[in-house]
Write an enzyme that holds these catalytic residues in place. Structure first.
Site, short mmCIF file in Angstrom:
data_model
loop_
_atom_site.label_atom_id
_atom_site.label_comp_id
_atom_site.label_asym_id
_atom_site.label_seq_id
_atom_site.Cartn_x
_atom_site.Cartn_y
_atom_site.Cartn_z
N LYS A 46 -102.79 21.98 94.53
CA LYS A 46 -103.40 22.68 95.67
C LYS A 46 -104.28 23.84 95.19
CE LYS A 46 -99.51 23.85 97.67
NZ LYS A 46 -98.53 23.31 96.68
N ARG A 93 -95.13 30.95 84.11
CA ARG A 93 -94.59 31.63 85.28
C ARG A 93 -93.07 31.50 85.28
NH1 ARG A 93 -97.82 29.43 90.45
NH2 ARG A 93 -95.71 29.41 91.30
N ARG A 134 -97.65 23.95 82.65
CA ARG A 134 -98.55 24.93 83.26
C ARG A 134 -98.45 26.28 82.55
NH1 ARG A 134 -99.00 25.52 89.68
NH2 ARG A 134 -96.93 26.47 89.66
N ARG A 144 -87.38 24.82 93.67
CA ARG A 144 -88.60 24.83 94.49
C ARG A 144 -88.83 23.46 95.12
NH1 ARG A 144 -92.51 26.52 90.16
NH2 ARG A 144 -94.18 26.30 91.68
N ARG A 157 -95.35 26.72 105.15
CA ARG A 157 -94.36 26.07 104.30
C ARG A 157 -93.10 25.73 105.08
NH1 ARG A 157 -96.36 27.51 99.48
NH2 ARG A 157 -95.18 27.60 97.62
P1 ADP Z 1 -96.25 26.45 94.24
O1 ADP Z 1 -97.08 25.83 95.35
O2 ADP Z 1 -96.65 25.97 92.90
O3 ADP Z 1 -94.76 26.42 94.51
P2 ADP Z 1 -97.06 29.11 95.11
O4 ADP Z 1 -97.80 30.03 94.23
O5 ADP Z 1 -97.75 28.53 96.28
O6 ADP Z 1 -96.51 27.99 94.13
O7 ADP Z 1 -95.73 29.84 95.66
C1 ADP Z 1 -94.85 30.50 94.80
C2 ADP Z 1 -93.68 31.11 95.58
O8 ADP Z 1 -94.18 32.04 96.56
C3 ADP Z 1 -92.86 30.12 96.38
O9 ADP Z 1 -91.88 29.49 95.58
C4 ADP Z 1 -92.24 31.05 97.46
O10 ADP Z 1 -91.18 31.81 96.93
C5 ADP Z 1 -93.37 32.01 97.74
N1 ADP Z 1 -94.22 31.55 98.88
C6 ADP Z 1 -95.55 31.24 98.82
N2 ADP Z 1 -96.01 30.85 100.03
C7 ADP Z 1 -94.94 30.90 100.88
C8 ADP Z 1 -94.74 30.60 102.27
N3 ADP Z 1 -95.77 30.17 103.03
N4 ADP Z 1 -93.50 30.77 102.79
C9 ADP Z 1 -92.48 31.19 102.05
N5 ADP Z 1 -92.58 31.47 100.74
C10 ADP Z 1 -93.79 31.34 100.14
#
Ligand code: ADP
Ligand code: ZN
Length: 180
Positions: A11, A157, A124, A168, A86
């Protein structure tokens, strides 16, 4: 534009390309939260422990963050959401926002096999300074271990470590799949 998909689906990579080509504002909630942690804001302090263990951050925080972000001037030509919504609650909040602001939604859902996700996440590497991402095999930086954009040392990360990745993916299955 709304980009849905599991962690490691691409994404972030695709949203950067779409934003560059279309001129819409790119809004990555993960980046915004990591930025808050780096700047040691109260929000950052609140979300850091959750993100470290691969759990989602509470809906109320995310909804407030997005509601404010979409009012900024760069969003007048459209916007691209990467990482939001999410959960079903977040999706419902977005529905209201879309109605209020009379937006049209284009949803792109990324469907990627689990074993590919695991390979991508374990390989990554990430720049803590400018948040650029790389992959050891698929998109290595020009100089090993150093960011192409700012020269900083790349790291993994904390939430890309194997046990956290598993959590996750669980959060994705339980909380995000219903959004689709
Ligand atoms: P990825 O899509 O690779 O899991 P992101 O950078 O999008 O990584 O998100 C990393 C973390 O940030 C998630 O595991 C969560 O803890 C938090 N996060 C991001 N966006 C949201 C959301 N919309 N709702 C809840 N937590 C979020
Ligand atoms: Zn960098």
């Amino acid at each position: 534009f709304l980009l849905l998909g599991p962690p490691g689906a691409g994404k972030g990579t695709q949203s950067a390309i779409i934003a560059r080509r279309t001129g819409v504002a790119r809004i990555s909630t993960g980046e915004m939260l990591r930025d808050a942690i780096a700047r040691q804001t109260p929000l950052g302090a609140q979300v850091a422990p959750l993100m470290e263990r691969g759990s989602l951050v509470p809906d109320s925080l995310l909804v407030a963050l997005i509601a404010e972000r979409v009012t900024e001037p760069d969003c007048t030509n459209g916007l691209l959401l990467d990482g939001f919504p999410r959960t079903v609650n977040q999706a419902e909040a977005l529905d209201l926002l879309v109605q209020e602001r009379q937006m049209e939604l284009v949803v792109l859902n990324f469907d990627v096999p689990r074993e590919v996700l695991l390979r991508r996440l374990s390989g990554r590497r990430w720049c803590p300074r400018c948040q650029a991402t790389y992959h050891l095999e698929n998109s290595p930086p020009k100089r090993t271990g150093l960011c192409d954009q700012c020269g900083s040392s790349l790291i993994q990360r904390a939430d890309d470590q194997e046990d956290v990745v598993a959590r996750r993916l669980q959060a994705y299955d339980a909380q995000t799949v219903p959004v689709i």
